[in-house]
Scaffold this motif. Structure first.
Motif, PDB file in Angstrom:
ATOM      1  N   VAL A 103       6.129  16.444   0.797  1.00  0.00           N
ATOM      2  CA  VAL A 103       5.522  15.127   0.561  1.00  0.00           C
ATOM      3  C   VAL A 103       6.516  14.023   0.919  1.00  0.00           C
ATOM      4  O   VAL A 103       7.700  14.115   0.609  1.00  0.00           O
ATOM      5  N   LEU A 104       6.004  12.962   1.536  1.00  0.00           N
ATOM      6  CA  LEU A 104       6.791  11.761   1.803  1.00  0.00           C
ATOM      7  C   LEU A 104       5.983  10.561   1.343  1.00  0.00           C
ATOM      8  O   LEU A 104       4.864  10.348   1.818  1.00  0.00           O
ATOM      9  N   GLU A 105       6.535   9.788   0.416  1.00  0.00           N
ATOM     10  CA  GLU A 105       5.889   8.555  -0.039  1.00  0.00           C
ATOM     11  C   GLU A 105       6.309   7.419   0.879  1.00  0.00           C
ATOM     12  O   GLU A 105       7.498   7.251   1.174  1.00  0.00           O
TER      13      GLU A 105
ATOM     14  N   PHE B 177      13.509   3.513   2.386  1.00  0.00           N
ATOM     15  CA  PHE B 177      13.513   4.898   1.928  1.00  0.00           C
ATOM     16  C   PHE B 177      14.765   5.261   1.126  1.00  0.00           C
ATOM     17  O   PHE B 177      15.111   6.426   1.001  1.00  0.00           O
ATOM     18  N   THR B 178      15.420   4.263   0.556  1.00  0.00           N
ATOM     19  CA  THR B 178      16.608   4.520  -0.259  1.00  0.00           C
ATOM     20  C   THR B 178      16.298   5.501  -1.385  1.00  0.00           C
ATOM     21  O   THR B 178      17.048   6.436  -1.630  1.00  0.00           O
ATOM     22  N   HIS B 179      15.184   5.275  -2.055  1.00  0.00           N
ATOM     23  CA  HIS B 179      14.822   6.119  -3.204  1.00  0.00           C
ATOM     24  C   HIS B 179      13.701   7.103  -2.895  1.00  0.00           C
ATOM     25  O   HIS B 179      13.451   8.011  -3.669  1.00  0.00           O
ATOM     26  N   ASN B 180      13.024   6.920  -1.810  1.00  0.00           N
ATOM     27  CA  ASN B 180      11.905   7.795  -1.437  1.00  0.00           C
ATOM     28  C   ASN B 180      12.244   8.589  -0.191  1.00  0.00           C
ATOM     29  O   ASN B 180      11.563   8.505   0.822  1.00  0.00           O
ATOM     30  N   ARG B 181      13.288   9.357  -0.268  1.00  0.00           N
ATOM     31  CA  ARG B 181      13.686  10.191   0.854  1.00  0.00           C
ATOM     32  C   ARG B 181      12.672  11.319   1.025  1.00  0.00           C
ATOM     33  O   ARG B 181      12.054  11.754   0.043  1.00  0.00           O
ATOM     34  N   PRO B 182      12.493  11.808   2.234  1.00  0.00           N
ATOM     35  CA  PRO B 182      11.587  12.948   2.420  1.00  0.00           C
ATOM     36  C   PRO B 182      12.108  14.156   1.641  1.00  0.00           C
ATOM     37  O   PRO B 182      13.306  14.432   1.648  1.00  0.00           O
ATOM     38  N   ALA B 183      11.206  14.821   0.951  1.00  0.00           N
ATOM     39  CA  ALA B 183      11.582  16.005   0.161  1.00  0.00           C
ATOM     40  C   ALA B 183      10.398  16.959   0.111  1.00  0.00           C
ATOM     41  O   ALA B 183       9.260  16.535  -0.078  1.00  0.00           O
ATOM     42  N   GLY B 184      10.682  18.219   0.289  1.00  0.00           N
ATOM     43  CA  GLY B 184       9.623  19.218   0.219  1.00  0.00           C
ATOM     44  C   GLY B 184       8.516  18.920   1.209  1.00  0.00           C
ATOM     45  O   GLY B 184       8.762  18.612   2.373  1.00  0.00           O
TER      46      GLY B 184
ATOM     47  N   ALA C   9       0.871  -1.171   0.000  1.00  0.00           N
ATOM     48  CA  ALA C   9       0.000   0.000   0.000  1.00  0.00           C
ATOM     49  C   ALA C   9       0.906   1.219   0.000  1.00  0.00           C
ATOM     50  O   ALA C   9       1.843   1.297   0.793  1.00  0.00           O
ATOM     51  N   ILE C  10       0.628   2.145  -0.897  1.00  0.00           N
ATOM     52  CA  ILE C  10       1.396   3.383  -0.950  1.00  0.00           C
ATOM     53  C   ILE C  10       0.553   4.490  -0.338  1.00  0.00           C
ATOM     54  O   ILE C  10      -0.563   4.756  -0.794  1.00  0.00           O
ATOM     55  N   LEU C  11       1.086   5.077   0.722  1.00  0.00           N
ATOM     56  CA  LEU C  11       0.450   6.199   1.388  1.00  0.00           C
ATOM     57  C   LEU C  11       1.405   7.381   1.311  1.00  0.00           C
ATOM     58  O   LEU C  11       2.609   7.202   1.135  1.00  0.00           O
ATOM     59  N   TYR C  12       0.866   8.572   1.460  1.00  0.00           N
ATOM     60  CA  TYR C  12       1.677   9.784   1.395  1.00  0.00           C
ATOM     61  C   TYR C  12       1.430  10.630   2.625  1.00  0.00           C
ATOM     62  O   TYR C  12       0.280  10.848   3.009  1.00  0.00           O
TER      63      TYR C  12
ATOM     64  N   HIS D  59       2.794  15.510  14.338  1.00  0.00           N
ATOM     65  CA  HIS D  59       3.694  16.333  13.528  1.00  0.00           C
ATOM     66  C   HIS D  59       2.960  17.269  12.563  1.00  0.00           C
ATOM     67  O   HIS D  59       3.593  17.938  11.747  1.00  0.00           O
ATOM     68  N   GLY D  60       1.646  17.291  12.656  1.00  0.00           N
ATOM     69  CA  GLY D  60       0.869  18.229  11.853  1.00  0.00           C
ATOM     70  C   GLY D  60       0.833  17.939  10.367  1.00  0.00           C
ATOM     71  O   GLY D  60       0.765  18.856   9.553  1.00  0.00           O
ATOM     72  N   VAL D  61       0.873  16.642  10.004  1.00  0.00           N
ATOM     73  CA  VAL D  61       0.787  16.284   8.587  1.00  0.00           C
ATOM     74  C   VAL D  61      -0.438  15.405   8.346  1.00  0.00           C
ATOM     75  O   VAL D  61      -0.919  14.717   9.249  1.00  0.00           O
ATOM     76  N   HIS D  62      -0.930  15.467   7.115  1.00  0.00           N
ATOM     77  CA  HIS D  62      -2.027  14.598   6.684  1.00  0.00           C
ATOM     78  C   HIS D  62      -1.432  13.314   6.126  1.00  0.00           C
ATOM     79  O   HIS D  62      -0.276  13.292   5.694  1.00  0.00           O
ATOM     80  N   VAL D  63      -2.243  12.256   6.081  1.00  0.00           N
ATOM     81  CA  VAL D  63      -1.854  11.018   5.417  1.00  0.00           C
ATOM     82  C   VAL D  63      -2.897  10.726   4.350  1.00  0.00           C
ATOM     83  O   VAL D  63      -4.094  10.654   4.643  1.00  0.00           O
TER      84      VAL D  63
END
Length: 119
Positions: free
Chosen positions: A72-74, A63-70, A4-7, A97-101
């Motif tokens: 959005v985090l995949e 998270f090798t290729h999906n590092r946190p950026a800007g 499952a891919i969540l953001y 942390h004040g983020v949506h999923v």
């Protein structure tokens, strides 16, 4: 194995899944440093569920290729290790942390205030 891919998204102005999907599409290729909220969320996330599986295997991809950026985090979860209890843990971390999923497949946005919005 299925995944499952969540953001995680740092966008307090987004309040519905459709807008969140558009937001992710616009910002997912960012090369910017992660926002403060995304960075702190990520640190808590990998502290809660280390990528080495030492506290239970939840990651389908590390998270090798999906590092946190800007803003959005995949996150790619292994559905064999990611259940309702873990979803609740994820939501609690996001709220802290004040983020949506965003669950784009399920068309639901778990808001940082603990509520959720469906399509």
């Amino acid at each position: 194995m299925s995944e499952a891919i969540l953001y995680a998204i740092d966008a307090p102005h987004i309040a519905d899944p459709t807008a969140a999907v558009d937001f992710v599409e616009q910002h997912s290729d960012s090369n910017e440093a992660p926002t403060t909220n995304i960075a702190s969320f990520f640190e808590s996330l990998v502290s809660t569920w280390p990528e080495d599986g030492s506290k239970g295997a939840v990651w389908y991809e590390d998270f090798t290729h999906n590092r946190p950026a800007g803003c959005v985090l995949e996150m790619t979860f292994d559905l064999d290790g990611f259940d309702e209890e873990r979803l609740e843990q994820l939501r609690a971390l996001a709220k802290q942390h004040g983020v949506h999923v965003l669950d784009p497949e399920g068309e639901v946005l778990y808001l940082a205030d603990g509520t959720e919005a469906s399509a």
